[in-house]
Design a protein around this motif. Structure first.
Motif, mmCIF file in Angstrom:
data_model
loop_
_atom_site.group_PDB
_atom_site.id
_atom_site.type_symbol
_atom_site.label_atom_id
_atom_site.label_comp_id
_atom_site.label_asym_id
_atom_site.label_seq_id
_atom_site.Cartn_x
_atom_site.Cartn_y
_atom_site.Cartn_z
ATOM 1 N N ASP A 78 0.814 -1.222 0.000
ATOM 2 C CA ASP A 78 0.000 0.000 0.000
ATOM 3 C C ASP A 78 0.846 1.270 0.000
ATOM 4 O O ASP A 78 0.320 2.375 -0.188
ATOM 5 N N TRP A 79 2.154 1.127 0.235
ATOM 6 C CA TRP A 79 3.000 2.285 0.496
ATOM 7 C C TRP A 79 3.047 3.279 -0.664
ATOM 8 O O TRP A 79 2.888 4.478 -0.454
ATOM 9 N N HIS A 80 3.258 2.842 -1.876
ATOM 10 C CA HIS A 80 3.408 3.812 -2.968
ATOM 11 C C HIS A 80 2.146 4.644 -3.171
ATOM 12 O O HIS A 80 2.216 5.867 -3.289
ATOM 13 N N SER A 81 0.987 4.015 -3.192
ATOM 14 C CA SER A 81 -0.248 4.782 -3.408
ATOM 15 C C SER A 81 -0.519 5.729 -2.244
ATOM 16 O O SER A 81 -0.940 6.871 -2.456
ATOM 17 N N ILE A 82 -0.240 5.298 -1.022
ATOM 18 C CA ILE A 82 -0.447 6.185 0.126
ATOM 19 C C ILE A 82 0.580 7.317 0.105
ATOM 20 O O ILE A 82 0.261 8.455 0.449
ATOM 21 N N ALA A 83 1.810 7.043 -0.340
ATOM 22 C CA ALA A 83 2.822 8.113 -0.450
ATOM 23 C C ALA A 83 2.353 9.200 -1.411
ATOM 24 O O ALA A 83 2.478 10.398 -1.120
ATOM 25 N N TYR A 88 -1.878 15.520 -0.383
ATOM 26 C CA TYR A 88 -2.495 16.062 0.829
ATOM 27 C C TYR A 88 -1.650 17.189 1.429
ATOM 28 O O TYR A 88 -2.117 17.965 2.231
ATOM 29 N N GLY A 89 -0.395 17.306 1.006
ATOM 30 C CA GLY A 89 0.430 18.420 1.468
ATOM 31 C C GLY A 89 1.760 18.038 2.091
ATOM 32 O O GLY A 89 2.558 18.908 2.422
ATOM 33 N N TYR A 90 2.020 16.748 2.261
ATOM 34 C CA TYR A 90 3.320 16.329 2.810
ATOM 35 C C TYR A 90 4.341 16.372 1.668
ATOM 36 O O TYR A 90 4.652 15.374 1.047
ATOM 37 N N ASN A 91 4.832 17.576 1.413
ATOM 38 C CA ASN A 91 5.652 17.839 0.235
ATOM 39 C C ASN A 91 7.156 17.753 0.490
ATOM 40 O O ASN A 91 7.942 18.028 -0.405
ATOM 41 N N TYR A 92 7.544 17.382 1.698
ATOM 42 C CA TYR A 92 8.967 17.348 2.032
ATOM 43 C C TYR A 92 9.304 16.058 2.766
ATOM 44 O O TYR A 92 8.725 15.768 3.816
ATOM 45 N N LEU A 93 10.205 15.283 2.184
ATOM 46 C CA LEU A 93 10.732 14.087 2.863
ATOM 47 C C LEU A 93 11.949 14.538 3.653
ATOM 48 O O LEU A 93 12.999 14.805 3.097
ATOM 49 N N ARG A 94 11.752 14.677 4.946
ATOM 50 C CA ARG A 94 12.833 15.152 5.815
ATOM 51 C C ARG A 94 13.970 14.144 5.899
ATOM 52 O O ARG A 94 15.132 14.487 5.821
ATOM 53 N N SER A 95 13.611 12.876 6.053
ATOM 54 C CA SER A 95 14.631 11.836 6.080
ATOM 55 C C SER A 95 13.989 10.480 5.847
ATOM 56 O O SER A 95 12.782 10.296 6.048
ATOM 57 N N GLN A 96 14.822 9.560 5.408
ATOM 58 C CA GLN A 96 14.441 8.159 5.271
ATOM 59 C C GLN A 96 15.592 7.376 5.863
ATOM 60 O O GLN A 96 16.759 7.694 5.638
ATOM 61 N N PHE A 148 11.058 7.473 -4.707
ATOM 62 C CA PHE A 148 11.905 8.421 -5.437
ATOM 63 C C PHE A 148 11.076 9.299 -6.365
ATOM 64 O O PHE A 148 11.337 10.496 -6.495
ATOM 65 N N TRP A 149 10.093 8.716 -7.030
ATOM 66 C CA TRP A 149 9.295 9.476 -8.004
ATOM 67 C C TRP A 149 8.299 10.400 -7.318
ATOM 68 O O TRP A 149 7.702 11.250 -7.979
ATOM 69 N N VAL A 150 8.124 10.272 -6.011
ATOM 70 C CA VAL A 150 7.263 11.180 -5.241
ATOM 71 C C VAL A 150 8.121 12.272 -4.605
ATOM 72 O O VAL A 150 7.816 13.464 -4.724
ATOM 73 N N TRP A 151 9.177 11.850 -3.895
ATOM 74 C CA TRP A 151 10.122 12.771 -3.254
ATOM 75 C C TRP A 151 11.511 12.424 -3.761
ATOM 76 O O TRP A 151 12.069 11.378 -3.395
ATOM 77 N N LYS A 152 12.080 13.267 -4.581
ATOM 78 C CA LYS A 152 13.402 12.996 -5.171
ATOM 79 C C LYS A 152 14.490 12.843 -4.104
ATOM 80 O O LYS A 152 15.494 12.184 -4.323
#
Length: 158
Positions: free
Chosen positions: A35-40, A46-54, A101-105
Motif C-alpha cells: 500500500d505504500w506507494h499509493s499512500i505516499a 495532501y500536502g506532505y511535500n517534504y521528505l525530511r529523512s528516510q 523516489f518518483w514522489v520525493w526525489k
C-alpha cells in the motif's frame, strides 16, 4: 489514540495502523509495503511535500526490517509544520518496498543507503546500487545477524 492524519486516512478508507506518537508528539503510522506507494502519492497531494529523512533498521535478529520516512507538510505562513513518521516493515528473506523516489526525489541516496546497509530492495528506484560499500561487498553490514568478515580476508580482496 489516533492522530489527525490517522483519522483522515480512516475517513478516506486508506489501510494503515496507528503506532501512537513519539517523544516529540509526532504521529507514527505503519503502512503495508503493497500500500505504500499509493499512500505516499496521496500524502504528497495532501500536502506532505517534504521528505525530511528516510532511514532503515533491523527490528530484531532474524525478524523484520523497517524502512522509516519522516514527512513534513510545509505551507507558506505556517510556523509549526505538521510532521508524520511512516514505518514500512518488510520480511527479512525478501525485503521489498516500493521506492518513493518518483514522489520525493530526496529519497534517492537515502533509499540507496538503506539498500546498501540492510539489503532492502526499493522497487522502481532508478539507481538502486551500493552507495557506501564497494560493489563487491557481500552481505548487509547493519543487519543484526551480519557476521563481520575477517579483516585479513577483506584486505586480500583488494
Amino acid at each position: 489514540m489516533q492522530g489527525r492524519l490517522s483519522v483522515w486516512l480512516v475517513k478516506h478508507g486508506l489501510v494503515h495502523r496507528s503506532l501512537g506518537f513519539d517523544y516529540q508528539g509526532i504521529e507514527t503510522l505503519q503502512i503495508k509495503p503493497e500500500d505504500w506507494h499509493s499512500i505516499a502519492v496521496i500524502l504528497y497531494v495532501y500536502g506532505y511535500n517534504y521528505l525530511r529523512s528516510q532511514c532503515a533498521y533491523d527490528v530484531a535478529p532474524g525478524g523484520l526490517l523497517a524502512s522509516v520516512y519522516h514527512l513534513t507538510r510545509i505551507e507558506y505562513g505556517v510556523d509549526q509544520p505538521e510532521e508524520v513518521c511512516i514505518k514500512v516493515f518488510a520480511p527479512r528473506r525478501n525485503p521489498r518496498i516500493p521506492s518513493v523516489f518518483w514522489v520525493w526525489k530526496s529519497a534517492d541516496f537515502q533509499e540507496r543507503e538503506s539498500y546498501d546497509m540492510l539489503g532492502i530492495s526499493y522497487d522502481n528506484h532508478p539507481r538502486l546500487k551500493r552507495i557506501l560499500m564497494p560493489e563487491s561487498w557481500i552481505g548487509w553490514p547493519l543487519r543484526k545477524d551480519y557476521i563481520v568478515p575477517n579483516f585479513y580476508e577483506i584486505q586480500d580482496a583488494y
